[in-house]
Design a protein around this motif. Structure first.
Motif, PDB file in Angstrom:
ATOM      1  N   ARG A   1      23.825  27.215  83.267  1.00  0.00           N
ATOM      2  CA  ARG A   1      24.996  27.973  82.860  1.00  0.00           C
ATOM      3  C   ARG A   1      25.915  28.131  84.065  1.00  0.00           C
ATOM      4  NH1 ARG A   1      22.503  33.038  79.323  1.00  0.00           N
ATOM      5  NH2 ARG A   1      20.750  31.914  78.363  1.00  0.00           N
ATOM      6  N   PRO A   2      27.178  28.483  83.854  1.00  0.00           N
ATOM      7  CA  PRO A   2      28.034  28.767  85.007  1.00  0.00           C
ATOM      8  C   PRO A   2      27.426  29.902  85.844  1.00  0.00           C
ATOM      9  CG  PRO A   2      29.329  28.588  82.993  1.00  0.00           C
ATOM     10  CD  PRO A   2      27.883  28.609  82.584  1.00  0.00           C
ATOM     11  N   PRO A   3      27.440  29.808  87.175  1.00  0.00           N
ATOM     12  CA  PRO A   3      28.167  28.809  87.959  1.00  0.00           C
ATOM     13  C   PRO A   3      27.341  27.593  88.374  1.00  0.00           C
ATOM     14  CG  PRO A   3      27.390  30.552  89.379  1.00  0.00           C
ATOM     15  CD  PRO A   3      26.933  30.916  88.002  1.00  0.00           C
ATOM     16  N   GLU A   4      26.168  27.393  87.747  1.00  0.00           N
ATOM     17  CA  GLU A   4      25.325  26.258  88.147  1.00  0.00           C
ATOM     18  C   GLU A   4      25.754  24.934  87.531  1.00  0.00           C
ATOM     19  OE1 GLU A   4      23.957  29.196  87.162  1.00  0.00           O
ATOM     20  OE2 GLU A   4      23.396  29.870  89.177  1.00  0.00           O
ATOM     21  N   VAL A   5      26.556  24.953  86.469  1.00  0.00           N
ATOM     22  CA  VAL A   5      26.981  23.704  85.839  1.00  0.00           C
ATOM     23  C   VAL A   5      27.903  22.930  86.773  1.00  0.00           C
ATOM     24  CG1 VAL A   5      26.718  24.571  83.489  1.00  0.00           C
ATOM     25  CG2 VAL A   5      28.886  24.896  84.683  1.00  0.00           C
ATOM     26  N   ARG A   6      27.981  21.623  86.548  1.00  0.00           N
ATOM     27  CA  ARG A   6      28.762  20.777  87.455  1.00  0.00           C
ATOM     28  C   ARG A   6      30.243  21.108  87.444  1.00  0.00           C
ATOM     29  NH1 ARG A   6      26.028  14.713  87.288  1.00  0.00           N
ATOM     30  NH2 ARG A   6      23.857  15.397  87.126  1.00  0.00           N
ATOM     31  N   SER A   7      30.764  21.471  86.287  1.00  0.00           N
ATOM     32  CA  SER A   7      32.204  21.741  86.213  1.00  0.00           C
ATOM     33  C   SER A   7      32.600  23.009  86.954  1.00  0.00           C
ATOM     34  CB  SER A   7      32.656  21.820  84.750  1.00  0.00           C
ATOM     35  OG  SER A   7      31.883  22.744  84.021  1.00  0.00           O
ATOM     36  N   SER A   8      31.640  23.849  87.326  1.00  0.00           N
ATOM     37  CA  SER A   8      31.966  25.033  88.130  1.00  0.00           C
ATOM     38  C   SER A   8      32.358  24.643  89.548  1.00  0.00           C
ATOM     39  CB  SER A   8      30.778  25.998  88.171  1.00  0.00           C
ATOM     40  OG  SER A   8      30.577  26.614  86.918  1.00  0.00           O
ATOM     41  N   ALA A   9      32.044  23.422  89.946  1.00  0.00           N
ATOM     42  CA  ALA A   9      32.401  22.945  91.284  1.00  0.00           C
ATOM     43  C   ALA A   9      33.718  22.177  91.291  1.00  0.00           C
ATOM     44  CB  ALA A   9      31.287  22.052  91.830  1.00  0.00           C
ATOM     45  N   ALA A  10      34.466  22.239  90.194  1.00  0.00           N
ATOM     46  CA  ALA A  10      35.746  21.526  90.111  1.00  0.00           C
ATOM     47  C   ALA A  10      36.803  22.201  90.971  1.00  0.00           C
ATOM     48  CB  ALA A  10      36.215  21.468  88.659  1.00  0.00           C
ATOM     49  N   THR A  11      37.895  21.495  91.216  1.00  0.00           N
ATOM     50  CA  THR A  11      38.987  22.042  92.009  1.00  0.00           C
ATOM     51  C   THR A  11      39.657  23.199  91.287  1.00  0.00           C
ATOM     52  OG1 THR A  11      39.344  19.831  92.906  1.00  0.00           O
ATOM     53  CG2 THR A  11      41.082  21.449  93.274  1.00  0.00           C
ATOM     54  N   GLY A  12      39.830  23.075  89.962  1.00  0.00           N
ATOM     55  CA  GLY A  12      40.404  24.169  89.195  1.00  0.00           C
ATOM     56  C   GLY A  12      41.912  24.151  89.103  1.00  0.00           C
ATOM     57  N   VAL A  13      42.519  22.974  88.991  1.00  0.00           N
ATOM     58  CA  VAL A  13      43.962  22.892  88.764  1.00  0.00           C
ATOM     59  C   VAL A  13      44.212  22.058  87.512  1.00  0.00           C
ATOM     60  CG1 VAL A  13      44.652  23.187  91.167  1.00  0.00           C
ATOM     61  CG2 VAL A  13      44.162  20.893  90.313  1.00  0.00           C
ATOM     62  N   TRP A  14      45.373  22.285  86.895  1.00  0.00           N
ATOM     63  CA  TRP A  14      45.709  21.609  85.647  1.00  0.00           C
ATOM     64  C   TRP A  14      46.175  20.181  85.955  1.00  0.00           C
ATOM     65  CZ3 TRP A  14      50.033  19.946  82.570  1.00  0.00           C
ATOM     66  CH2 TRP A  14      49.718  19.747  81.208  1.00  0.00           C
ATOM     67  N   THR A  15      45.257  19.223  85.786  1.00  0.00           N
ATOM     68  CA  THR A  15      45.549  17.805  86.046  1.00  0.00           C
ATOM     69  C   THR A  15      45.045  16.989  84.858  1.00  0.00           C
ATOM     70  OG1 THR A  15      43.445  17.663  87.252  1.00  0.00           O
ATOM     71  CG2 THR A  15      45.453  18.010  88.564  1.00  0.00           C
ATOM     72  N   PRO A  16      45.744  17.004  83.735  1.00  0.00           N
ATOM     73  CA  PRO A  16      45.237  16.342  82.521  1.00  0.00           C
ATOM     74  C   PRO A  16      45.173  14.832  82.615  1.00  0.00           C
ATOM     75  CG  PRO A  16      47.504  17.039  82.205  1.00  0.00           C
ATOM     76  CD  PRO A  16      47.069  17.622  83.518  1.00  0.00           C
ATOM     77  N   GLU A  17      45.773  14.247  83.648  1.00  0.00           N
ATOM     78  CA  GLU A  17      45.770  12.790  83.792  1.00  0.00           C
ATOM     79  C   GLU A  17      44.757  12.299  84.828  1.00  0.00           C
ATOM     80  OE1 GLU A  17      48.156  14.421  87.076  1.00  0.00           O
ATOM     81  OE2 GLU A  17      48.053  14.851  84.937  1.00  0.00           O
ATOM     82  N   SER A  18      43.998  13.199  85.444  1.00  0.00           N
ATOM     83  CA  SER A  18      43.132  12.835  86.563  1.00  0.00           C
ATOM     84  C   SER A  18      41.942  11.980  86.129  1.00  0.00           C
ATOM     85  CB  SER A  18      42.626  14.109  87.248  1.00  0.00           C
ATOM     86  OG  SER A  18      41.720  13.800  88.280  1.00  0.00           O
ATOM     87  N   ARG A  19      41.880  10.763  86.660  1.00  0.00           N
ATOM     88  CA  ARG A  19      40.774   9.829  86.381  1.00  0.00           C
ATOM     89  C   ARG A  19      40.427   9.811  84.890  1.00  0.00           C
ATOM     90  NH1 ARG A  19      39.308  11.544  91.717  1.00  0.00           N
ATOM     91  NH2 ARG A  19      38.939   9.760  93.097  1.00  0.00           N
TER      92      ARG A  19
END
Length: 378
Positions: free
Chosen positions: A132-150
């Protein structure tokens, strides 16, 4: 015209005429507080693996082991940014099964958001997850709105794909605007500065990770959702670089935002069960007959999707500085800074991030990035 209205209008004209021609005077902008960029102020280093698929996100249904499986994974670096729109795209596939009780596998950005969308549609939802958060991988994301990223490779950016992507991006953006101003600032806008040693119309050296594909340039499709960046004169900024532009960006304060999603999910009757799945056959034992697969990169092993590629991403957080609430991007210097509430986030890209599953923190990579940041304020 009524006489009283005419008199009011005449009075207003007189007042307007008496105002000085040079307009109003505003106080000078407050000087930017320098970021205290020192290695001993690093409080955390986190590593995530973005689930990149050359074809883009997989949002489709199949029958497997007697269950209706709705896939929703493979968003690359756009998971948080596209989460609401992606869940909205998966919703009709879930509703088509006519099941009122639905399982979601995964408790990251896509899993939590999909669970909330299903709840809003009147369904009973149970999340099964290893972490669960904060252990999930997406909790380590940068956290900005980039809908086109990779998001996908160039050859898969077809008109049909881009139409679907645009719908997801706009749907997500609309939801995020409704979350502004909430306690804890789970979502907020901030100003930032792009720094460059050469004019912005000239390319800069970019050390792409070995083996990384070419991504489509699609940001312009949703450019109307962001304020335009503005070129600044040297007198308008404190940075000792020849070219600077100011931009405005949408950000997610992930600890507060994840907590908001979790609390809303549980308050509306959601249930979370700790469980790890090693093979898709294990899904046959779940009581729910409709299952949403939101496992991200985990779908490579669980559903044998060999098209998934891990893209390593490392971030570090400096001790929070509320007075330094601005972002930085230094072109050609491998440096991105995001002013999150849980600390000033510093991101740098490694040489071998693409196809790299290793989540071991590289302290040297972070230290060098912090030193480059410190040099801007020397």
């Amino acid at each position: 015209m009524h006489r009283r209205s005419l008199l009011r209008g005449s009075a207003a004209l007189c007042v307007t005429a008496s105002l000085p021609a040079f307009g109003l005077e505003f106080a000078a902008p407050t000087a930017l507080a320098p970021i205290r960029a020192q290695p001993d102020r690093i409080i955390d280093i986190a590593v995530a693996t973005r689930p990149f698929r050359p074809q883009g996100p997989r949002i489709e249904a199949e029958r497997l082991h007697g269950k209706a499986i709705v896939h929703n994974y493979g968003h690359g670096g756009s998971g948080w940014s596209l989460s609401w729109g992606s869940a909205k795209a998966a919703l009709p596939l879930v509703l088509a099964t006519r099941e009122k009780h639905v399982a979601v596998i995964g408790c990251g950005a896509i899993g939590l958001t999909t669970a909330r969308v299903l709840q809003r549609a009147g369904l009973k939802v149970r999340i099964y997850c290893k972490d669960r958060p904060p252990e999930v991988r997406s909790s380590a994301a940068t956290g900005v709105w980039t809908p086109e990223s990779r998001l996908c490779t160039v050859e898969h950016a077809t008109p049909q794909f881009l139409q679907r992507w645009e719908a997801m991006a706009r749907a997500s953006f609309k939801v995020y605007q409704s979350l502004l101003g909430l306690p804890g600032e789970p979502v907020e806008w901030y100003d930032g500065y792009v720094l460059s040693d050469v004019p912005f119309d000239q390319p800069v050296p970019f050390a792409a990770s070995e083996g990384e594909p070419e991504y489509p340039e699609i940001e312009s499709i949703v450019r109307d959702l962001r304020p335009r960046s503005v070129t600044l004169e040297p007198s308008q900024h404190p940075f000792h670089v020849p070219h600077v532009r100011r931009f405005t960006q949408l950000a997610f304060n992930l600890p507060a935002y994840s907590r908001l999603l979790m609390e809303d999910f549980l308050r509306e009757g959601g249930d979370i069960v700790g469980r790890e799945f090693e093979h898709s056959r294990q899904l046959a034992g779940l009581r729910e007959r409709t299952i949403v697969n939101a496992t991200g990169y985990g779908a490579r092993a669980l559903f044998n999707d060999k098209s998934l590629v891990a893209v390593r991403g490392q971030t570090a957080r400096l001790i929070p500085q509320p007075e330094a609430h601005y972002g930085l991007v230094y072109r050609g210097h491998n440096l991105v800074v995001v002013p999150r509430r849980d600390g000033i986030l510093v991101q740098a890209q490694g040489e071998h991030d693409f196809g790299n599953e290793d989540v071991t923190p590289d302290r040297a990579l972070t230290d060098e990035a912090v030193k480059r940041l410190a040099a801007l304020f020397a």
